[in-house]
Design a protein around this motif. Structure first.
Motif, PDB file in Angstrom:
ATOM      1  N   TRP A  72      -6.138  -3.225 -15.905  1.00  0.00           N
ATOM      2  CA  TRP A  72      -7.153  -3.783 -15.057  1.00  0.00           C
ATOM      3  C   TRP A  72      -6.328  -4.716 -14.130  1.00  0.00           C
ATOM      4  CZ3 TRP A  72     -11.960  -2.084 -13.613  1.00  0.00           C
ATOM      5  CH2 TRP A  72     -12.633  -2.905 -12.475  1.00  0.00           C
ATOM      6  N   SER A  73      -5.751  -4.523 -12.952  1.00  0.00           N
ATOM      7  CA  SER A  73      -5.014  -5.458 -12.139  1.00  0.00           C
ATOM      8  C   SER A  73      -5.665  -5.771 -11.110  1.00  0.00           C
ATOM      9  CB  SER A  73      -3.770  -4.668 -11.805  1.00  0.00           C
ATOM     10  OG  SER A  73      -2.819  -4.321 -12.880  1.00  0.00           O
ATOM     11  N   TYR A  74      -5.954  -7.177 -10.715  1.00  0.00           N
ATOM     12  CA  TYR A  74      -6.625  -7.590  -9.680  1.00  0.00           C
ATOM     13  C   TYR A  74      -5.801  -7.616  -8.579  1.00  0.00           C
ATOM     14  CZ  TYR A  74     -10.483  -8.877 -12.767  1.00  0.00           C
ATOM     15  OH  TYR A  74     -11.787  -8.799 -13.599  1.00  0.00           O
ATOM     16  N   ILE A  75      -6.135  -6.994  -7.345  1.00  0.00           N
ATOM     17  CA  ILE A  75      -5.589  -6.858  -6.421  1.00  0.00           C
ATOM     18  C   ILE A  75      -5.945  -7.830  -5.162  1.00  0.00           C
ATOM     19  CG2 ILE A  75      -4.640  -5.377  -4.337  1.00  0.00           C
ATOM     20  CD1 ILE A  75      -5.023  -3.042  -6.157  1.00  0.00           C
ATOM     21  N   PHE A  76      -5.271  -8.827  -4.600  1.00  0.00           N
ATOM     22  CA  PHE A  76      -5.528  -9.783  -3.811  1.00  0.00           C
ATOM     23  C   PHE A  76      -4.533  -9.523  -2.589  1.00  0.00           C
ATOM     24  CE2 PHE A  76      -6.531 -11.950  -7.808  1.00  0.00           C
ATOM     25  CZ  PHE A  76      -7.900 -12.053  -7.480  1.00  0.00           C
ATOM     26  N   TYR A  77      -5.195  -9.269  -1.484  1.00  0.00           N
ATOM     27  CA  TYR A  77      -4.454  -8.901  -0.204  1.00  0.00           C
ATOM     28  C   TYR A  77      -4.720 -10.072   0.740  1.00  0.00           C
ATOM     29  CZ  TYR A  77      -2.485  -6.355   3.886  1.00  0.00           C
ATOM     30  OH  TYR A  77      -1.821  -6.000   4.726  1.00  0.00           O
ATOM     31  N   VAL A  78      -3.631 -10.729   1.131  1.00  0.00           N
ATOM     32  CA  VAL A  78      -3.815 -11.762   2.361  1.00  0.00           C
ATOM     33  C   VAL A  78      -3.405 -11.117   3.571  1.00  0.00           C
ATOM     34  CG1 VAL A  78      -3.422 -14.175   3.051  1.00  0.00           C
ATOM     35  CG2 VAL A  78      -3.899 -13.643   0.502  1.00  0.00           C
ATOM     36  N   GLU A  79      -4.208 -11.044   4.758  1.00  0.00           N
ATOM     37  CA  GLU A  79      -3.774 -10.378   5.801  1.00  0.00           C
ATOM     38  C   GLU A  79      -2.762 -11.560   6.587  1.00  0.00           C
ATOM     39  OE1 GLU A  79      -2.749  -8.073   7.488  1.00  0.00           O
ATOM     40  OE2 GLU A  79      -4.113  -6.819   8.088  1.00  0.00           O
ATOM     41  N   SER A  80      -1.767 -10.771   7.313  1.00  0.00           N
ATOM     42  CA  SER A  80      -1.189 -11.803   8.072  1.00  0.00           C
ATOM     43  C   SER A  80      -1.779 -12.479   8.999  1.00  0.00           C
ATOM     44  CB  SER A  80       0.323 -10.962   8.756  1.00  0.00           C
ATOM     45  OG  SER A  80       0.650 -11.835   9.710  1.00  0.00           O
ATOM     46  N   ILE A  81      -1.298 -13.898   9.428  1.00  0.00           N
ATOM     47  CA  ILE A  81      -1.987 -14.436  10.771  1.00  0.00           C
ATOM     48  C   ILE A  81      -1.847 -13.680  11.904  1.00  0.00           C
ATOM     49  CG2 ILE A  81       0.180 -16.167  11.042  1.00  0.00           C
ATOM     50  CD1 ILE A  81      -1.929 -18.471  11.177  1.00  0.00           C
ATOM     51  N   ALA A  82      -0.835 -12.979  11.895  1.00  0.00           N
ATOM     52  CA  ALA A  82      -0.496 -12.507  13.252  1.00  0.00           C
ATOM     53  C   ALA A  82      -1.588 -11.362  13.620  1.00  0.00           C
ATOM     54  CB  ALA A  82       0.965 -11.712  13.193  1.00  0.00           C
ATOM     55  N   ARG A  83      -2.660 -11.115  12.666  1.00  0.00           N
ATOM     56  CA  ARG A  83      -3.593 -10.072  12.893  1.00  0.00           C
ATOM     57  C   ARG A  83      -4.865 -10.790  13.298  1.00  0.00           C
ATOM     58  NH1 ARG A  83      -2.111  -4.785  13.707  1.00  0.00           N
ATOM     59  NH2 ARG A  83      -0.163  -4.562  12.467  1.00  0.00           N
ATOM     60  N   VAL A  84      -4.935 -10.855  14.561  1.00  0.00           N
ATOM     61  CA  VAL A  84      -5.992 -11.243  14.874  1.00  0.00           C
ATOM     62  C   VAL A  84      -7.328 -10.529  15.388  1.00  0.00           C
ATOM     63  CG1 VAL A  84      -6.970 -12.930  16.840  1.00  0.00           C
ATOM     64  CG2 VAL A  84      -4.703 -13.064  16.011  1.00  0.00           C
ATOM     65  N   ARG A  85      -7.157  -9.612  15.941  1.00  0.00           N
ATOM     66  CA  ARG A  85      -8.431  -8.567  16.052  1.00  0.00           C
ATOM     67  C   ARG A  85      -8.391  -7.316  15.196  1.00  0.00           C
ATOM     68  NH1 ARG A  85     -10.171 -10.105  21.117  1.00  0.00           N
ATOM     69  NH2 ARG A  85      -8.965 -11.409  22.181  1.00  0.00           N
ATOM     70  N   ARG A  86      -7.434  -6.604  14.744  1.00  0.00           N
ATOM     71  CA  ARG A  86      -7.330  -5.642  14.003  1.00  0.00           C
ATOM     72  C   ARG A  86      -6.876  -5.790  12.977  1.00  0.00           C
ATOM     73  NH1 ARG A  86      -5.997  -0.338  17.480  1.00  0.00           N
ATOM     74  NH2 ARG A  86      -4.252  -2.039  18.253  1.00  0.00           N
ATOM     75  N   LEU A  87      -6.909  -5.087  11.669  1.00  0.00           N
ATOM     76  CA  LEU A  87      -6.367  -5.226  10.391  1.00  0.00           C
ATOM     77  C   LEU A  87      -5.088  -4.375  10.492  1.00  0.00           C
ATOM     78  CD1 LEU A  87      -9.071  -4.728   7.663  1.00  0.00           C
ATOM     79  CD2 LEU A  87      -7.840  -6.963   8.298  1.00  0.00           C
ATOM     80  N   GLY A 129      10.982  -9.763   7.164  1.00  0.00           N
ATOM     81  CA  GLY A 129      10.710 -10.617   8.306  1.00  0.00           C
ATOM     82  C   GLY A 129       9.584 -11.805   8.021  1.00  0.00           C
ATOM     83  N   GLY A 130       8.600 -11.647   8.828  1.00  0.00           N
ATOM     84  CA  GLY A 130       7.241 -12.669   8.716  1.00  0.00           C
ATOM     85  C   GLY A 130       6.516 -12.587   7.596  1.00  0.00           C
ATOM     86  N   HIS A 131       6.524 -11.149   6.949  1.00  0.00           N
ATOM     87  CA  HIS A 131       5.810 -11.292   5.877  1.00  0.00           C
ATOM     88  C   HIS A 131       6.057 -12.058   4.405  1.00  0.00           C
ATOM     89  CE1 HIS A 131       3.251  -7.875   7.560  1.00  0.00           C
ATOM     90  NE2 HIS A 131       4.157  -7.347   7.663  1.00  0.00           N
ATOM     91  N   THR A 132       7.365 -12.078   4.689  1.00  0.00           N
ATOM     92  CA  THR A 132       8.071 -12.735   3.398  1.00  0.00           C
ATOM     93  C   THR A 132       7.998 -14.472   3.733  1.00  0.00           C
ATOM     94  OG1 THR A 132       9.700 -11.122   2.772  1.00  0.00           O
ATOM     95  CG2 THR A 132      10.344 -13.568   1.975  1.00  0.00           C
TER      96      THR A 132
END
Length: 234
Positions: free
Chosen positions: A182-197, A61-64
Motif C-alpha cells: 500500500w503506497s500512498y500517492i500524493f500529487y501536488v499540481e503545478s502552480i502554473a495550472r490555474v484553470r485546468r489540471l 524544468g519547472g517541475h523539478t
C-alpha cells in the motif's frame, strides 16, 4: 428423459472456466472499490511514528524546481529513505536532487544523505514521438516501473506533474488492489495550472489513483471538488 435433464444440468469444463473468470473479475472489482474507498482515509496514528520510505518523481524544468521547493520543507526524519526518480533522458533533475541531499550533510548529518538514492526510468513517450511507436515505449516504461516498484516498495509516492509518474502510480495502484504493497500517492499540481489540471493530474483524478491531489488555485478546487486546495506553495 432423465439423460436429457442431466446433460442440461451438467457443468462442462468450459462453463467452469467461464464461471471462474467471472468470479475473479468480481473479486478484483470489489477490491478496486475497496482501494478507492480507503485511499482518502487518514493514516493510523501508530504508522505516523515510523519513517516512511518515499519515492519522489522528478520532471524536467519547472517541475523539478517546484518539487525541490516542496522538499525543502519536508520532514526529512519522517520521510526516509528517499528515492529520487527522473526520466532516463533527464540528468539535470537528479543533479539538483543530489545538491539538495548534499546540503543536508551540513544540516542533519551523514545519515540524511545516505538515506537517499537516485534512479532513472524510461519515458512512456518522448516529446514529438508518434502515438503508434509510443505504445511500445509505454509497455517498456510499465515494465521498468514494475521492476522499480518491486525493488523500492515505497510507503509514499510524491509527484507534481511529469508524465514519468504515471507508470509508477499505475503499478502502485495495482499493488494496492492485489495486496502487495500500500503506497500512498500524493500529487501536488503545478502552480502554473490555474484553470485546468495537467494530463497527469487529470488521469490520476479521473481514475482515482491518487490518495490526495493538491491544487494551488481555488478555481481548480471548484472544478475538481475531490482535489484539496492548499494555497500557493511556491
Amino acid at each position: 428423459m432423465e439423460n436429457i435433464n442431466n446433460s442440461r444440468l451438467s457443468i462442462t469444463p468450459s462453463n467452469s472456466a467461464f464461471l471462474l473468470i467471472i468470479g475473479l473479475i468480481t473479486l478484483i472489482l470489489i477490491r478496486v472499490f475497496y482501494v478507492i474507498n480507503r485511499s482518502s482515509q487518514p493514516r493510523s496514528a501508530t504508522s505516523k511514528q515510523k519513517p516512511l520510505s518515499t519515492l519522489i518523481v522528478l520532471g524536467s524544468g519547472g517541475h523539478t524546481a517546484e518539487m525541490i521547493n516542496l522538499l525543502n520543507v519536508l520532514q526529512k526524519n519522517r520521510f526516509k529513505p528517499r528515492y529520487y526518480i527522473a526520466a532516463a533522458t533527464d540528468n539535470m533533475s537528479l543533479q539538483k536532487a543530489q545538491v539538495l541531499e548534499n546540503s543536508l550533510l551540513n544540516e542533519g548529518g551523514v545519515d540524511e544523505v545516505r538515506s537517499a538514492q537516485f534512479m532513472q526510468i524510461y519515458r512512456s513517450r518522448e516529446v514529438g514521438q508518434s502515438y503508434i511507436t509510443s505504445v511500445g515505449t509505454t509497455l517498456i516504461a510499465l515494465a521498468h516501473a514494475l521492476w522499480l516498484m518491486i525493488k523500492i516498495r515505497p510507503h509514499v509516492i510524491l509527484c507534481n506533474g511529469p508524465g514519468t509518474c504515471i507508470p509508477l502510480c499505475v503499478i502502485a495502484f495495482i499493488f494496492k488492489v492485489f495486496g502487495i504493497r500500500w503506497s500512498y500517492i500524493f500529487y501536488v499540481e503545478s502552480i502554473a495550472r490555474v484553470r485546468r489540471l495537467s494530463l497527469s493530474a487529470l488521469l490520476l483524478y479521473k481514475l482515482r489513483m491518487a490518495d490526495q491531489l493538491f491544487v494551488q488555485w481555488p478555481q481548480l478546487k471548484s472544478k475538481y471538488p475531490r482535489a484539496h486546495f492548499v494555497g500557493r506553495l511556491m
